[in-house]
Design an enzyme around this catalytic site. Structure first.
Site, PDB file in Angstrom:
ATOM      1  N   MET A 104      38.962  26.893  49.326  1.00  0.00           N
ATOM      2  CA  MET A 104      38.923  26.238  47.886  1.00  0.00           C
ATOM      3  C   MET A 104      40.081  25.445  48.022  1.00  0.00           C
ATOM      4  O   MET A 104      41.186  25.720  48.010  1.00  0.00           O
ATOM      5  CB  MET A 104      38.847  27.244  46.943  1.00  0.00           C
ATOM      6  CG  MET A 104      38.746  26.538  45.547  1.00  0.00           C
ATOM      7  SD  MET A 104      38.572  27.725  44.051  1.00  0.00           S
ATOM      8  CE  MET A 104      40.474  28.405  44.119  1.00  0.00           C
ATOM      9  N   SER A 133      40.384  33.442  52.322  1.00  0.00           N
ATOM     10  CA  SER A 133      40.269  33.420  50.826  1.00  0.00           C
ATOM     11  C   SER A 133      38.398  33.377  50.890  1.00  0.00           C
ATOM     12  O   SER A 133      37.863  34.306  51.422  1.00  0.00           O
ATOM     13  CB  SER A 133      40.722  32.058  50.147  1.00  0.00           C
ATOM     14  OG  SER A 133      40.568  32.411  48.585  1.00  0.00           O
ATOM     15  N   GLN A 134      37.951  32.439  50.259  1.00  0.00           N
ATOM     16  CA  GLN A 134      36.528  32.588  49.905  1.00  0.00           C
ATOM     17  C   GLN A 134      35.754  32.601  51.208  1.00  0.00           C
ATOM     18  O   GLN A 134      34.761  33.103  51.425  1.00  0.00           O
ATOM     19  CB  GLN A 134      35.886  31.645  48.871  1.00  0.00           C
ATOM     20  CG  GLN A 134      35.946  30.002  49.492  1.00  0.00           C
ATOM     21  CD  GLN A 134      35.725  29.031  48.653  1.00  0.00           C
ATOM     22  OE1 GLN A 134      35.719  29.366  47.191  1.00  0.00           O
ATOM     23  NE2 GLN A 134      35.276  27.917  49.030  1.00  0.00           N
ATOM     24  N   ASP A 143      48.834  39.019  44.481  1.00  0.00           N
ATOM     25  CA  ASP A 143      48.137  37.979  44.409  1.00  0.00           C
ATOM     26  C   ASP A 143      47.865  37.622  42.867  1.00  0.00           C
ATOM     27  O   ASP A 143      47.349  38.446  42.090  1.00  0.00           O
ATOM     28  CB  ASP A 143      46.597  38.431  45.000  1.00  0.00           C
ATOM     29  CG  ASP A 143      45.803  37.163  45.189  1.00  0.00           C
ATOM     30  OD1 ASP A 143      45.706  36.207  44.618  1.00  0.00           O
ATOM     31  OD2 ASP A 143      45.230  37.274  46.346  1.00  0.00           O
ATOM     32  N   HIS A 149      48.797  34.999  47.169  1.00  0.00           N
ATOM     33  CA  HIS A 149      47.554  34.648  47.812  1.00  0.00           C
ATOM     34  C   HIS A 149      47.911  33.797  49.023  1.00  0.00           C
ATOM     35  O   HIS A 149      48.432  32.741  48.771  1.00  0.00           O
ATOM     36  CB  HIS A 149      46.638  33.963  46.801  1.00  0.00           C
ATOM     37  CG  HIS A 149      45.397  33.687  47.419  1.00  0.00           C
ATOM     38  ND1 HIS A 149      44.382  35.182  47.583  1.00  0.00           N
ATOM     39  CD2 HIS A 149      44.333  32.884  47.551  1.00  0.00           C
ATOM     40  CE1 HIS A 149      43.270  34.535  47.980  1.00  0.00           C
ATOM     41  NE2 HIS A 149      43.273  33.198  48.086  1.00  0.00           N
TER      42      HIS A 149
END
Length: 267
Positions: free
Chosen positions: A1, A75-76, A194, A250
């Protein structure tokens, strides 16, 4: 992202680091689109299922990957590559490393986790409206496609266009489990500090207990694990599920951490 495949300060630096640590290795960074600008935009606005199909084709058409490959997603990208493993078994994925991937989705938005404030809860309700009711948003806004509302699970399971499918929360697709069990190793990295992912336990397949937004179930307390919808229990029992953590925010990892914890899976 908000990133691209080839940014020299992020994914590009990871590619370089792997190449330096594993001499002779071939690293393919997947570009979702025709250029860096499209790749970044698609991280927000392209239906995830279309992204998975595009990634599968790129992997299948790469002659250097036909004997099998290792995959790492940030991440995603972590849960997106898991979908690749489940849906696209050829060529075979050997090891899958998910760095901060939200495998049970999210119930919060960046820098505003959980039930911490009235504002967080208000914006969460607005996102719920968009995520589950507006067709354009649910099919086009990437982050809405892995939004999970523990207060309204029936609606989530009915209307989720991506996460509920890959997590076997509607119809159980035996092929998904069969394909994930082909992995030699599944590596899940959680960031203990996070503030981007809510709940951060999602990075290890944990999530809020159904019906409320405070108590969190660990992976082995969930029905997904206990009934082994994906094969996680089997992977764990056979020593192929690895839960790693970084005591940081994160994606805030050092080269030294990456070299000691992740590189061994690529050698």
């Amino acid at each position: 992202m908000g990133d691209s495949c080839c940014n020299p300060l992020s994914m590009g630096s990871i590619k370089t680091l792997i190449e330096k640590q594993v001499p002779g290795i071939y690293v393919r960074s997947l570009e979702i689109g025709n250029n860096i600008a499209e790749d970044m935009e698609n991280g927000f606005l392209m239906n995830v299922n279309k992204q998975i199909t595009m990634a599968c084709k790129k992997i299948q058409n790469d002659t250097k990957l036909q004997k099998g490959y290792n995959a790492i997603g940030f991440s995603q990208g972590g849960q997106f590559l898991r979908a690749v493993a489940q849906r696209c078994p050829t060529p075979g994925m050997n090891n899958l490393v998910s760095v901060g991937g939200q495998h049970q989705g999210v119930y919060g938005f960046p820098r505003c986790p959980g039930d911490n404030s009235t504002l967080c809860d208000y914006v969460r309700k607005l996102l719920n409206i968009g995520a589950y009711y507006e067709y354009f948003i649910i099919c086009s806004l990437v982050q809405a496609e892995y939004w999970q509302d523990p207060l309204n699970m029936a609606e989530y399971r009915e209307k989720s266009v991506f996460l509920a499918d890959i997590n076997q929360e509607r119809v159980k697709n035996p092929v998904y489990k069969e394909n994930l069990l082909k992995l030699k190793n599944l590596v899940l990295v959680k960031f203990l500090q996070d503030t981007m992912v809510d709940p951060k336990e999602s990075e290890w397949f944990g999530f809020y207990k159904e019906g409320q937004g405070k108590q969190i179930l660990t992976m082995n307390q969930t029905q997904l694990y206990k009934e082994d919808w994906l094969g996680l229990k089997k992977l764990n029992e056979t020593g192929r599920l690895h839960l790693l953590s970084s005591d940081s925010n994160h994606l805030r990892i050092t080269d030294e951490w990456f070299i000691s914890k992740i590189i061994p899976f690529f050698k």
